[in-house]
Motif scaffolding. Sequence first.
Motif: not given
Length: 317
Positions: A1-23
């Motif tokens: 998830l990328t969030y561009d709150s304004s022309p001067l800032s940005q926030a990123v949250v990135y998760f990973d998970g699968g049947t062979d590993r926890a989120i």
Amino acid sequence: LTYDSSPLSQAVVYFDGGTDRAIRLLEAYVTLLDPWTPLHQHALTMGQMNVPFGYEIERSSSVRELPERSRAENVLFAGERDRGVKLVSQWTPQFETVVAVLNGGGVNHPDFPNTDPTRRKDVLARARFSQGTVDGAVSYYDGRNVTPLTGPDVQTDKTRLGLDAQVFYQLPVFGGGSLKGEFFRGKEINPDSVRTMTTSSSASPRLLVAGADPSHFATDFIGWYAMWVQNLGEKLQLAARYDVYDPNADLDLDHFKRTSVGINYFYDGFTRVSVSYDAPTTRPGPSGSSRFNAVSPASRSTDPHDNLWTVQVQHKF
């Protein structure tokens, strides 16, 4: 998830998970752009992010020509991410610098994945020149590794010098192509050295062998790769890479070498189908040697049967 709150800032949250590993959380950071230059040429990033070293670490799986990164990158920057602060400055359209201060352990550290056991921080610097046809960069990393033992933990140097270059060209009929290479050298914890100089007991998972010098846990390493990529029209792309990692430059029997080939089919601008084949070679040593193989168990005296086919479908939303 990328969030561009304004022309001067940005926030990123990135998760990973699968049947062979926890989120788990891979990335979580905020980037602030400077307001005093017309193109916002200075960016300050804080949080958990890719380590800005070399070329291939920051290349997303959505654009890499082969599924796996090189062995040297996987060993030296396991998980590719760490927590800290970095400042990226685009001084001219061709010249960029990066400086960063990081915890140093990385998100895949076997002993300290969520904490920083050292009081000091690791520091990193990179300078990149991008001419368009020929690009190149120099990266340097300086820090400390911590190996937990019964009694005082052992701290050893962690240094990395990296050189990378990319050459891009255009062929009639076929289309664009590139030649890419990267070289790594420095000092890093060697699992074979740690295993040789420590032992286990019921009271503690790791004891130092009598007379062993723990400063030798870290050894001088060398790693590099060379890669060729060629487009065949607008739909097909061929890729081939040869990569080498030697965890101890003073020994001749612990090399890892791998030949990788792949083909990518671009169904449209959002969907790609890839087939790749990896053929790793770990050089065998004398029977009973504990240092001839940095990848498979030390008791193995022949190259393991670990060639790998990968079939992958990617779609970008």
